[in-house]
Design an enzyme around this catalytic site. Structure first.
Site, PDB file in Angstrom:
ATOM      1  N   SER A   1    -105.912  -2.804 -51.929  1.00  0.00           N
ATOM      2  CA  SER A   1    -105.403  -2.787 -50.558  1.00  0.00           C
ATOM      3  C   SER A   1    -106.461  -3.364 -49.631  1.00  0.00           C
ATOM      4  CB  SER A   1    -105.075  -1.355 -50.134  1.00  0.00           C
ATOM      5  OG  SER A   1    -104.912  -1.317 -48.733  1.00  0.00           O
TER       6      SER A   1
ATOM      7  N   HIS B   1    -102.321  -5.674 -52.000  1.00  0.00           N
ATOM      8  CA  HIS B   1    -101.463  -4.790 -51.211  1.00  0.00           C
ATOM      9  C   HIS B   1    -101.843  -4.956 -49.738  1.00  0.00           C
ATOM     10  CE1 HIS B   1     -99.149  -0.995 -50.666  1.00  0.00           C
ATOM     11  NE2 HIS B   1    -100.094  -0.639 -49.815  1.00  0.00           N
TER      12      HIS B   1
ATOM     13  N   ASP C   1    -101.189  -3.592 -45.899  1.00  0.00           N
ATOM     14  CA  ASP C   1    -100.681  -2.463 -45.113  1.00  0.00           C
ATOM     15  C   ASP C   1    -100.415  -2.900 -43.678  1.00  0.00           C
ATOM     16  OD1 ASP C   1    -100.764  -0.231 -46.988  1.00  0.00           O
ATOM     17  OD2 ASP C   1    -102.922  -0.572 -47.023  1.00  0.00           O
TER      18      ASP C   1
ATOM     19  N   MET D   1     -99.190  -1.982 -40.166  1.00  0.00           N
ATOM     20  CA  MET D   1     -99.029  -0.735 -39.390  1.00  0.00           C
ATOM     21  C   MET D   1     -98.748  -1.059 -37.933  1.00  0.00           C
ATOM     22  SD  MET D   1    -102.252   1.406 -40.823  1.00  0.00           S
ATOM     23  CE  MET D   1    -102.501   1.694 -42.570  1.00  0.00           C
TER      24      MET D   1
ATOM     25  N   HIS E   1     -96.646  -3.562 -47.690  1.00  0.00           N
ATOM     26  CA  HIS E   1     -96.218  -2.189 -47.399  1.00  0.00           C
ATOM     27  C   HIS E   1     -96.066  -2.065 -45.893  1.00  0.00           C
ATOM     28  CE1 HIS E   1     -97.632   2.321 -47.404  1.00  0.00           C
ATOM     29  NE2 HIS E   1     -96.369   2.208 -47.088  1.00  0.00           N
TER      30      HIS E   1
ATOM     31  N   MET F   1     -95.527  -0.104 -42.721  1.00  0.00           N
ATOM     32  CA  MET F   1     -95.509   1.204 -42.059  1.00  0.00           C
ATOM     33  C   MET F   1     -95.121   0.936 -40.613  1.00  0.00           C
ATOM     34  SD  MET F   1     -98.862   2.565 -44.003  1.00  0.00           S
ATOM     35  CE  MET F   1     -99.165   0.909 -44.530  1.00  0.00           C
TER      36      MET F   1
ATOM     37  N   MET G   1     -96.379   7.854 -51.514  1.00  0.00           N
ATOM     38  CA  MET G   1     -97.589   7.987 -50.698  1.00  0.00           C
ATOM     39  C   MET G   1     -98.296   9.278 -51.105  1.00  0.00           C
ATOM     40  SD  MET G   1     -97.624   5.287 -49.052  1.00  0.00           S
ATOM     41  CE  MET G   1     -99.192   5.692 -48.267  1.00  0.00           C
TER      42      MET G   1
ATOM     43  N   ASP H   1    -100.062   5.367 -53.736  1.00  0.00           N
ATOM     44  CA  ASP H   1    -100.848   4.748 -52.668  1.00  0.00           C
ATOM     45  C   ASP H   1    -101.596   5.808 -51.869  1.00  0.00           C
ATOM     46  OD1 ASP H   1    -101.877   3.147 -50.699  1.00  0.00           O
ATOM     47  OD2 ASP H   1     -99.945   2.494 -49.890  1.00  0.00           O
TER      48      ASP H   1
HETATM   49  C1  DX5 Z   1    -102.579   4.220 -46.264  1.00  0.00           C
HETATM   50  C2  DX5 Z   1    -102.313   2.843 -46.860  1.00  0.00           C
HETATM   51  C3  DX5 Z   1    -103.047   2.616 -48.112  1.00  0.00           C
HETATM   52  C4  DX5 Z   1    -104.556   2.624 -47.975  1.00  0.00           C
HETATM   53  C5  DX5 Z   1    -105.132   3.216 -49.208  1.00  0.00           C
HETATM   54  O1  DX5 Z   1    -101.846   4.339 -45.103  1.00  0.00           O
HETATM   55  O2  DX5 Z   1    -100.931   2.681 -47.129  1.00  0.00           O
HETATM   56  O3  DX5 Z   1    -102.602   1.445 -48.794  1.00  0.00           O
HETATM   57  O4  DX5 Z   1    -105.088   1.337 -47.768  1.00  0.00           O
HETATM   58  O5  DX5 Z   1    -106.487   3.322 -49.043  1.00  0.00           O
HETATM   59  P1  DX5 Z   1    -107.404   4.219 -49.993  1.00  0.00           P
HETATM   60  O6  DX5 Z   1    -107.237   3.669 -51.381  1.00  0.00           O
HETATM   61  O7  DX5 Z   1    -108.756   4.007 -49.426  1.00  0.00           O
HETATM   62  O8  DX5 Z   1    -106.921   5.634 -49.885  1.00  0.00           O
HETATM   63 ZN    ZN Z   2    -100.249   1.002 -48.477  1.00  0.00          ZN
END
Ligand code: DX5
Ligand code: ZN
Length: 223
Positions: free
Chosen positions: A8, A33, A35, A37, A66, A68, A137, A175
């Site tokens: 990620s 991956h 993220d 947000m 992903h 969010m 999650m 994740d």
């Molecule tokens: C959290 C994200 C994850 C995050 C995981 O909201 O969806 O993908 O980057 O990070 P680690 O592996 O550091 O927990």
């Molecule tokens: Zn994620």
């Protein structure tokens, strides 16, 4: 079972992303991956399609996005156009999950569905034939570097049993809070798609080593 490590990029140094991806790819990563947000579905803002599209030009890997984001329908076309191979949306973020998943498929991408820790697996039972991955999650989404919540592994076990009962070719993703120490238990619980942020990109000078360490655990699991 095909085991995939998905570093990620949220945990990487944003000022040196191309280099971070290159090192991870050279060490064997073939998926990243992303993220996305929106500061609304989760209490953090990360990046959007422009960044994905910039990195698309620098990598051959599978891009797993992903979202969010509240009402992800609004951005699916942009994310696909930026180069997403799979788009995962949260069951909690849309009123019309079936429609949004079909939209992703119509755009030519694979569709995934994500569940927050507190959302039960039963919420997505009917739409499982529409997705190629369920992303469990294992932390409350929004930030990297959190600790895995143990009860989320029960959800993986339940999904794994459901997948076998329904005979669906479903990837089970996890994740949040994944590290070398808990990866064997995660894999035993049924996950085959492993998102890892901090345990890949921190510290910055250990990216290659980190990728090789996690991949070697997955290789053993695949035998
Ligand atoms: C959290 C994200 C994850 C995050 C995981 O909201 O969806 O993908 O980057 O990070 P680690 O592996 O550091 O927990
Ligand atoms: Zn994620």
């Amino acid at each position: 079972m095909n085991y995939v490590l998905a570093p990620s990029i949220l945990a990487a140094d944003f000022g040196a992303l191309r280099e971070a991806l290159r090192i991870a790819e050279e060490a064997g990563a073939d998926c990243f991956h992303f993220d996305v947000m929106d500061g609304c579905f989760v209490p953090n803002i990360s990046f959007g399609p422009a960044l994905i599209s910039t990195l698309r030009g620098a990598s051959e890997a599978f891009f797993d996005v992903h979202m969010m984001v509240e009402q992800p329908e609004r951005y699916l076309a942009d994310i696909r156009e930026a180069g997403a191979d799979r788009i995962t949306i949260h069951a909690e973020a849309t009123r019309h999950l079936d429609r949004a998943l079909n939209q992703i498929r119509e755009l030519g991408a694979s569709a995934g569905v994500a569940l927050n820790p507190a959302t039960p697996v039963s919420v997505i039972e009917q739409i499982l034939p529409l997705v190629d991955m369920v992303l469990i999650m294992s932390v409350n989404p929004g930030f990297g570097g959190q600790k895995l919540i143990p009860y989320t592994l029960d959800k993986l076990r339940a999904l794994s049993a459901l997948r076998d009962r329904l005979g669906l070719p479903l990837n089970l993703g996890i994740d949040g809070g994944v590290a070398e120490g808990n990866l064997p238990e995660i894999v035993d619980s049924g996950a085959n798609f492993i998102v890892a942020g901090s345990s890949v990109f921190r510290p910055q000078d250990k990216i290659g080593e980190n990728v090789r360490g996690l991949l070697s655990i997955l290789e053993k699991a695949g035998k």
